[in-house]
Motif scaffolding. Structure first.
Motif, PDB file in Angstrom:
ATOM      1  N   UNK A   1       0.049   5.797   9.480  1.00  0.00           N
ATOM      2  CA  UNK A   1       1.267   5.332  10.116  1.00  0.00           C
ATOM      3  C   UNK A   1       1.792   4.114   9.365  1.00  0.00           C
ATOM      4  N   UNK A   2       3.100   3.955   9.347  1.00  0.00           N
ATOM      5  CA  UNK A   2       3.698   2.879   8.567  1.00  0.00           C
ATOM      6  C   UNK A   2       3.157   1.511   8.980  1.00  0.00           C
ATOM      7  N   UNK A   3       2.932   1.277  10.270  1.00  0.00           N
ATOM      8  CA  UNK A   3       2.419  -0.024  10.694  1.00  0.00           C
ATOM      9  C   UNK A   3       0.950  -0.191  10.318  1.00  0.00           C
ATOM     10  N   UNK A   4       0.181   0.911  10.344  1.00  0.00           N
ATOM     11  CA  UNK A   4      -1.188   0.834   9.850  1.00  0.00           C
ATOM     12  C   UNK A   4      -1.183   0.478   8.363  1.00  0.00           C
ATOM     13  N   UNK A   5      -0.230   1.068   7.636  1.00  0.00           N
ATOM     14  CA  UNK A   5      -0.107   0.747   6.224  1.00  0.00           C
ATOM     15  C   UNK A   5       0.240  -0.705   5.999  1.00  0.00           C
ATOM     16  N   UNK A   6       1.166  -1.221   6.791  1.00  0.00           N
ATOM     17  CA  UNK A   6       1.519  -2.639   6.678  1.00  0.00           C
ATOM     18  C   UNK A   6       0.293  -3.521   6.865  1.00  0.00           C
ATOM     19  N   UNK A   7      -0.465  -3.252   7.919  1.00  0.00           N
ATOM     20  CA  UNK A   7      -1.622  -4.091   8.214  1.00  0.00           C
ATOM     21  C   UNK A   7      -2.692  -3.971   7.135  1.00  0.00           C
ATOM     22  N   UNK A   8      -2.760  -2.832   6.455  1.00  0.00           N
ATOM     23  CA  UNK A   8      -3.694  -2.687   5.342  1.00  0.00           C
ATOM     24  C   UNK A   8      -3.205  -3.406   4.094  1.00  0.00           C
ATOM     25  N   UNK A   9      -1.889  -3.448   3.898  1.00  0.00           N
ATOM     26  CA  UNK A   9      -1.342  -4.051   2.682  1.00  0.00           C
ATOM     27  C   UNK A   9      -1.272  -5.571   2.752  1.00  0.00           C
TER      28      UNK A   9
ATOM     29  N   UNK B   1       5.488   7.436   2.214  1.00  0.00           N
ATOM     30  CA  UNK B   1       4.459   7.092   3.190  1.00  0.00           C
ATOM     31  C   UNK B   1       3.148   6.720   2.529  1.00  0.00           C
ATOM     32  N   UNK B   2       2.468   5.754   3.105  1.00  0.00           N
ATOM     33  CA  UNK B   2       1.203   5.311   2.523  1.00  0.00           C
ATOM     34  C   UNK B   2       0.108   6.310   2.867  1.00  0.00           C
ATOM     35  N   UNK B   3      -0.821   6.478   1.929  1.00  0.00           N
ATOM     36  CA  UNK B   3      -1.913   7.412   2.121  1.00  0.00           C
ATOM     37  C   UNK B   3      -3.243   6.768   1.740  1.00  0.00           C
ATOM     38  N   UNK B   4      -4.293   7.219   2.403  1.00  0.00           N
ATOM     39  CA  UNK B   4      -5.640   6.735   2.092  1.00  0.00           C
ATOM     40  C   UNK B   4      -6.366   7.825   1.304  1.00  0.00           C
ATOM     41  N   UNK B   5      -6.886   7.448   0.140  1.00  0.00           N
ATOM     42  CA  UNK B   5      -7.619   8.390  -0.698  1.00  0.00           C
ATOM     43  C   UNK B   5      -9.113   8.222  -0.441  1.00  0.00           C
TER      44      UNK B   5
ATOM     45  N   UNK C   1       5.612  -0.098  18.838  1.00  0.00           N
ATOM     46  CA  UNK C   1       4.707  -1.171  18.440  1.00  0.00           C
ATOM     47  C   UNK C   1       5.439  -2.165  17.543  1.00  0.00           C
ATOM     48  N   UNK C   2       4.927  -3.376  17.488  1.00  0.00           N
ATOM     49  CA  UNK C   2       5.540  -4.433  16.691  1.00  0.00           C
ATOM     50  C   UNK C   2       4.456  -5.104  15.853  1.00  0.00           C
ATOM     51  N   UNK C   3       4.777  -5.386  14.597  1.00  0.00           N
ATOM     52  CA  UNK C   3       3.939  -6.257  13.777  1.00  0.00           C
ATOM     53  C   UNK C   3       4.728  -7.530  13.512  1.00  0.00           C
ATOM     54  N   UNK C   4       4.132  -8.660  13.872  1.00  0.00           N
ATOM     55  CA  UNK C   4       4.745  -9.969  13.682  1.00  0.00           C
ATOM     56  C   UNK C   4       3.939 -10.719  12.630  1.00  0.00           C
ATOM     57  N   UNK C   5       4.621 -11.252  11.634  1.00  0.00           N
ATOM     58  CA  UNK C   5       3.969 -12.054  10.599  1.00  0.00           C
ATOM     59  C   UNK C   5       4.297 -13.516  10.846  1.00  0.00           C
TER      60      UNK C   5
END
Length: 350
Positions: free
Chosen positions: A195-203, A229-233, A301-305
């Motif tokens: 998910x895009x927000x999961x990707x954000x939190x990983x990046x 979209x971000x992907x996990x290999x 959901x919200x991601x706040x930096x």
């Protein structure tokens, strides 16, 4: 060859002064980053004259050079470009670039060394991206760990020594992968969409100086969506995934935007990266958002930096934070939690 080793590292000019034997090795290792004597004055001088002692080996000295030069490169681009701790390899013909993100010791250098024999070697350390997703190549020496139990015991090997293909002049991000190597894995390599927000939190943890660019979360979200979209290999050996990754690099796709931006209306806290200030008093009758750097919303959901610290809000916490762009009544325990995190503050006059 007399004179310093002059290195162009993401537009930072670094002069390294050393004994002739060390100079020869550094010129070989940094062959694709060398710049001529007519270029700009150096922003950093690394003086290694007489540095080799019984206490420091050649590998340690060369690793110190790589560390200093890389830091100068990052400092030159902070606040200007999106900086990812990632390896980059790109198709020499199309310029489409695969970005491989991982924490230190997570397989970036190994992936660059293996994939760089069929794709152009951009970097094994720092990918610097413009708004249009083009990157500045940084074909530094590859820092190869000599012992698995010591991440700082590394030897430096130039891309020419390893037979890596040269990077295209203007590589452009086409796919972003999170590396997840598992030495015990028995299955073939596989890609998992995130998910895009999961990707954000990983990046976010794998960036440098993120709060110093404008709308940093929006920039990361745009990178994820514009590259499909971000992907996990998940893999055991990256060589086994080479064909899979080449196929991905050949795809031309983007995902429809699912992200709503919530940029701050007040000056954002950036550098230094101060943590949010928690409110520890009794819950006030009304609350509003505390200062923040950037925020994005997707699927409720919200991601706040805040500074360099990301917070993911879900359910009632997300709804309260979204509503608190203006003073709102504070609903008990949810407000208390967000006040304690520093994401809300008492409304004026409360």
């Amino acid at each position: 060859m007399n004179g310093p080793v002059r290195i162009d590292a993401l537009e930072a000019v670094v002069d390294v002064l050393a004994e002739p034997t060390t100079v020869r090795r550094l010129r070989q290792q940094w062959s694709r980053c060398l710049t001529g004597p007519a270029s700009a004055a150096p922003g950093l001088v690394v003086d290694l004259t007489g540095a080799l002692t019984t206490e420091e080996s050649a590998d340690e000295t060369e690793y110190r050079v790589t560390t200093r030069v890389t830091r100068a490169a990052i400092d030159a681009q902070r606040g200007r470009r999106l900086l990812l701790h990632a390896a980059g390899v790109a198709d020499p013909v199309t310029g489409r670039m695969l970005i491989l993100v991982a924490e230190s010791g997570g397989g970036k250098t190994t992936a660059a060394a293996v994939l760089g024999r069929r794709l152009g070697y951009v970097t094994d350390e720092t990918v610097a991206l413009d708004d249009d997703l083009t990157a500045l190549p940084f074909p530094k020496p590859l820092s190869v760990m000599r012992r698995g139990d010591d991440p700082y015991d590394k030897s430096q090997h130039g891309p020419d020594e390893l037979g890596l293909l040269p990077a295209p002049a203007r590589p452009t991000a086409a796919a972003v992968m999170l590396l997840a190597r598992d030495p015990e894995r028995d299955e073939p390599p596989a890609l998992e969409a995130a998910h895009v927000l999961d990707g954000l939190l990983a990046l976010v943890p794998q960036t440098s100086a993120l709060p110093e660019i404008d709308r940093p979360l929006s920039r990361l979200a745009a990178l994820i969506e514009r590259t499909g979209g971000i992907r996990r290999l998940r893999y055991r050996e990256v060589a086994d995934a080479a064909d899979l990754l080449s196929d991905v690099l050949g795809e031309v796709r983007a995902t429809p935007s699912s992200v709503v931006a919530h940029p701050p209306t007040t000056p954002r806290p950036g550098y230094p990266y101060a943590p949010p200030r928690p409110f520890t008093g009794p819950v006030p009758p009304t609350v509003q958002r505390a200062d923040y750097t950037d925020a994005v919303e997707s699927a409720g959901d919200v991601v706040v930096l805040v500074g360099a610290n990301p917070y993911r809000l879900t359910g009632p916490a997300a709804r309260l934070w979204l509503a608190a762009g203006r003073p709102v009544h504070s609903p008990g325990e949810v407000a208390r939690e967000l006040l304690a995190l520093g994401l809300l503050r008492p409304a004026s006059g409360a």
